[in-house]
Write an enzyme that holds these catalytic residues in place. Structure first.
Site, mmCIF file in Angstrom:
data_model
loop_
_atom_site.group_PDB
_atom_site.id
_atom_site.type_symbol
_atom_site.label_atom_id
_atom_site.label_comp_id
_atom_site.label_asym_id
_atom_site.label_seq_id
_atom_site.Cartn_x
_atom_site.Cartn_y
_atom_site.Cartn_z
ATOM 1 N N HIS A 1 0.863 -1.178 0.000
ATOM 2 C CA HIS A 1 0.000 0.000 0.000
ATOM 3 C C HIS A 1 0.892 1.218 0.000
ATOM 4 O O HIS A 1 1.842 1.307 0.777
ATOM 5 C CB HIS A 1 -0.902 -0.021 1.236
ATOM 6 N N ARG B 1 -6.170 10.064 -0.480
ATOM 7 C CA ARG B 1 -5.802 10.372 -1.866
ATOM 8 C C ARG B 1 -7.047 10.439 -2.749
ATOM 9 O O ARG B 1 -7.136 11.287 -3.637
ATOM 10 C CB ARG B 1 -4.815 9.330 -2.397
#
Lengths: 544, 439
Positions: free
Chosen positions: A324, A344
């Site tokens: 990740h 994000r």
């Protein structure tokens, strides 16, 4: 547990100054094409990281070396150990108390099966609760199952099993409806009120449509809350907490007939005999492959892969892990913990030590992670107390969308508080963290492994995500395939109880190991990470 | 030296290939000197390889002495015992070897009805045997046999019930007659009164497979194959905790040590040898003290055990004798035909007690109950099924009592005997962590 990335880079204070000095800008185009970036900087591509498996149903398949060592090891239990062990009977045994296990247990119990749900830790101690971003389902008017199908295949570099992906995306809308009926909450779009409205949809990384449904930034935790309640209230489910599975049992026809569990409270083996067994043991983050920190929970030690492989199940893509992009890099005590992709997805930028954006933050996870590793490797990372990373620009996000941190990125704000920083004023230092096992046990669309009597669901399986998983597909997978496996298991669990259960498969397994010159000294499954200082032989002696 | 499992003889159902590999020579000899067959078998010392070890020539002579016609030969391929897998190999890989032996026997005893009696669960063996039989129909040797017998031999495949009990010879007769395979009291033996009350020769597949070779190559050759005075070769079905399990054809009289540690490659993973279940598995366990015993009928009988079918299920350190015994007794209980109450109820009762001891739910007195049953049951049935169950139980109780005591735990033992006493097997077992019956 330091990542191999060098801890050199631009000192934190200088990097902060550079970040403050620059106005938000569009990301610099990748100087390298994505395939080359992955080839050079993705941890799975490092030479020597993979070895071919030498025994078992998938002999020849490339596999992470750390995992291969566990897969090709001897059992923790002997036939002698289970003589005199208490015997529990069920129609369906579910191993794993995370999301997939709960869903499978609920589905099987509601189909009329007597279910044993055994979990290594406590119900809900799992990676499911770590899932922050959300769950994908093609619900929007501009979206379609086909688009979800294509996005998933493309993100997985076309390595996924199309039949499985088709099953996954087709189940999507039904899964959301089911979850709402189970009492799970979802974020609603603007204009919704208590009388009705629409689910809030966002666009996950790598997708062509807004398809990500969420509950704040703790979607998995909210899902687990609902599932946990449902399991605890279900009359047909007997829950065995702190009962890790040490080995699967076979009957005289070679069918999986349950498992040998270890009762941690009393340090003794317990046999769970069942007509069908659902493995939902999750992932392998706590193997810390390639030396990476992990976002995974304490129990993610690849136990299910080891058990199923020893019984003859085939594996796939066990050379593919997901890192990740945004694990915490500083402070070191929190290394590896996850900063949600929701940050994000909501618009937070990634910024290197020079104050520059360097990648499209919504590109697929493998590309974003490789891009971060590249910045660090090429000296443009941010160095702080020996840790290297890049900035996740949460202050920039808060400026663009005032109030978002307090309102919907609750977990992120909480993490920042624990790290001793104000997310609205100072960016997080992040670097990739070992997050997900893309491959796993090969299954069919109903969750069947190749071994009769053995089904699998959730992260332990492979084939759905190809070589890279899309954000939001893991939560969908565990519900969709938990339901499929639970229903198939309940239908298959014979009225007739398995006879002559035992560990007869071990003799063949040991012969295969010896034939390949592999050592029998190593025992698996791991059960707990090495730093847990858990010794099965000692623990078993405790019962005396 | 391998005889029955020689690669050149494993030709499947192809009769032409069998003849090319030297087949037919035994039958030729038998046709040339019919009166010399039984003396040759006697001189060779061939014995019943299905488990009984009864002198083959005596059975043949008994049937031959009965007035004909109408006699039968049953080639017994019902094989269903745990750990035995020799007959299915012979029938599926080299069926003509078996058929030729059966034809020699038919000629010796004067029988025109020859039945290959095969367990229907062995579908491959049944299919290959059927094809092999069809190829014999047109062969000139069969016509010459008809000439000698005075009528055309009727060679056929009969699939039985698939039940273990169907392997007992009177049950095999009942099965061939189309009935349920109930064993009956003997005498009369099938040699006097078998299929349709006609004299019937019942021999195991492996026994008959040797007959042709004995005729072709002579009794001296056959006797010379064995070791220490035991004649011929034996198929050993080796399984369990050994490195190289499988079918091993070895000289009769090979030692257990040579079989397990030589041909079998030793106990798996270099562990200690614990015991071997032989035959049914219905016999007294062989332990480390028996490793140098020659594996032949007489040597094993002298040690209080039996060769049985030649199945050798090896148990190494780490494998539970209790669990194996419970599995085999459960097999016998499930396969009792139910005619004789002591067998039907006794095997069930033993199995029930073993299962609860194994599952950690044993009760005080269970050990004594098992010992009482092991003493009470033998000899109480028409056939040997209940004897086998009682023998294997008694033997494991005698030799591995510690395993039973550990599984029972202190509460399961009337005399409060502590764990780990007994045979010393418990030392490795992590201080008795396996106790299930403790409150």
């Amino acid at each position: 547990m330091s990542a191999p990335a060098a801890a050199h880079g631009i000192p934190h204070a200088a990097a902060l100054a550079a970040w403050r000095g620059r106005a938000p800008a569009p990301p610099r185009a990748l100087a390298l094409p994505a395939p080359e970036l992955l080839e050079r900087f993705h941890p799975d591509r490092r030479p020597g990281a993979m070895v071919p498996l030498r025994v078992g149903a998938s002999a020849g398949l490339p596999c992470r070396a750390e995992l291969a060592a566990l897969l090709q090891s001897d059992a923790l239990v002997e036939d002698e150990d289970i003589a005199g062990a208490p015997l529990l009977d069920a129609d369906v045994l579910v191993i794993g108390g995370g999301g997939a296990g709960c869903v499978a247990a609920l589905t099987a119990a509601r189909a009329g099966a007597r279910v044993l749900l055994a979990t290594k830790l406590r119900l809900g101690d799992s990676n499911t609760v770590m899932a922050e971003g959300g769950i994908q389902a093609a619900m929007g008017p501009e979206d379609s199952l086909q688009r979800h199908f294509e996005d998933t295949l493309r993100a997985g570099h076309f390595a996924a099993d199309k039949a499985l992906v088709a099953a996954l995306v087709s189940d999507g809308p039904g899964v959301i409806r089911w979850l709402i009926q189970e009492g799970m909450g979802f974020d609603l779009a603007e204009g919704s009120d208590r009388m009705g409205g629409n689910l809030l949809r966002r666009k996950p990384g790598g997708a062509t449509a807004a398809r990500l449904l969420s509950y704040r930034d703790f979607t998995g935790l909210e899902m687990m809350r609902a599932l946990r309640e449902a399991v605890l209230l279900a009359p047909g489910i007997t829950l065995l907490e702190r009962h890790p599975a040490l080995e699967l049992l076979t009957d005289d026809r070679g069918r999986c007939a349950g498992a040998v569990l270890h009762e941690l409270a009393r340090g003794r083996p317990v046999l769970a005999r069942a007509g069908a067994t659902v493995l939902a043991t999750g992932g392998a983050g706590r193997l810390h492959v390639a030396g990476f920190p992990t976002s995974n929970h304490y129990g993610a030690t690849a136990d299910g892969l080891v058990l199923a492989y020893r019984l003859g199940a085939a594996l796939r893509e066990v050379d593919s892990f997901q890192y990740h992009p945004t694990g915490i890099a500083w402070p070191p005590r929190m290394a590896g913990q996850l900063v949600s992709e929701a940050a994000r997805a909501s618009g937070a930028a990634l910024v290197n030590g020079l104050g520059e954006r360097f990648v499209d933050e919504l590109d697929t996870r493998d590309v974003v992670a490789a891009a971060i590793l590249r910045e660090i490797a090429e000296g443009r990372g941010v160095a702080r107390d020996g840790q290297a990373g890049v900035f996740l620009d949460t202050p920039g996000l808060e400026r663009a969308k005032p109030g978002i941190l307090g309102r919907s990125l609750v977990t992120l704000t909480h993490l920042a508080h624990r790290a001793g920083l104000d997310a609205a004023a100072e960016p997080f230092l992040v670097r990739p963290t070992l997050h997900y096992q893309n491959g796993g046990i090969a299954i069919g669309p109903d969750g069947w492994s190749g071994v009769p009597g053995l089904l699998c669901a959730g992260e332990v399986t492979g084939g759905l995500h190809g070589r890279n998983r899309m954000m939001g597909n893991a939560l969908l997978e565990l519900v969709a395939f938990g339901r499929r496996a639970g229903a198939a298991a309940a239908a298959d669990a014979r009225a007739e109880r398995p006879r002559n259960i035992g560990l007869t498969h071990l003799a063949d397994w040991r012969r295969a190991l010896i034939a390949q010159g592999l050592p029998l000294a190593r025992k698996a499954p791991l059960v707990f990470p090495p730093y847990g200082n858990f010794d099965m032989a000692k623990d078993r002696g405790r019962a005396a | 030296m391998r005889v029955l499992t020689d690669e050149r003889r494993c030709v499947g159902a192809d009769l032409g290939a069998w003849m090319a590999a030297g087949g037919g020579a035994g039958l030729e000899r038998a046709l040339a000197d019919r009166g010399g067959i039984i003396p040759a078998i006697e001189a060779a010392g061939l014995r019943g390889l299905g488990g009984a070890g009864f002198a083959t020539h005596r059975k043949w002579a008994a049937v031959a002495a009965q007035p004909g016609p109408g006699k039968w030969v049953i080639c017994n391929g019902n094989e269903d015992e745990p750990g035995t897998f020799k007959d299915r190999f012979l029938l599926s890989r080299t069926p003509h070897q078996v058929i030729e032996g059966a034809l020699v026997a038919a000629l010796a005893v004067g029988a025109a009805d020859i039945v290959l009696y095969i367990n229907p669960r062995e579908a491959a063996a049944v299919a290959v045997a059927r094809e092999a039989v069809a190829q014999w129909e047109a062969h000139p040797l069969l016509a010459r046999l008809a000439g000698a017998l005075g009528e055309a031999p009727r060679l056929r495949v009969v699939t039985g019930s698939g039940l273990y009990i169907g392997g007992e010879e009177t049950a095999a007769v009942a099965s061939v007659m189309g009935g349920f395979p109930f064993p009956r009291l003997k005498p009369p033996f099938p040699a006097e009164s078998g299929v349709g009350d006609a004299p019937t020769l019942v021999n195991n597949v492996e026994t008959l497979a040797h007959a042709g070779h004995i005729l072709a190559q002579g009794p001296e050759w056959y006797r010379g194959l064995g070791l220490g005075g035991a004649p011929g070769t034996k198929l050993f079905s080796l399984s369990g905790d050994v490195l190289r399990p499988g079918l091993h054809e070895l000289p009769m009289g090979t030692t257990l040590r040579s079989l397990v540690f030589g041909h079998g490659g030793g106990v798996l993973a270099g562990r200690a040898f614990k015991a071997v279940f032989t035959g049914g598995p219905s016999n007294t366990l062989l332990t480390a003290a028996d490793l140098d015993v020659p594996l032949d009928f007489d040597s094993l009988r002298a040690r209080g055990s039996r060769l049985g079918t030649g199945a050798m299920i090896v148990v190494g350190e780490g494998t539970s004798i209790l669990r194996k015994t419970a599995e085999y007794v459960a097999f016998f209980a499930a396969n009792s035909c139910g005619q004789c109450p002591p067998c039907k109820i006794g095997t069930h009762q033993v199995s029930r007690i073993l299962e609860r001891v194994e599952a950690g739910a044993g009760r005080p007195g269970d050990l004594r109950a098992l010992e009482n049953l092991a003493g009470l049951l033998p000899g109480s049935g028409r056939c040997g099924l209940v004897d086998g169950a009682a023998t294997v139980l008694a033997s494991s109780l005698r030799t591995f009592r510690g395993e039973y005591e550990r599984a029972l735990g202190p509460s399961g033992q009337e005399d409060g005997q502590e764990d780990g006493q007994g045979d010393g097997q418990g030392d490795r077992l992590r201080g008795g962590g396996l106790r299930g019956g403790a409150p």
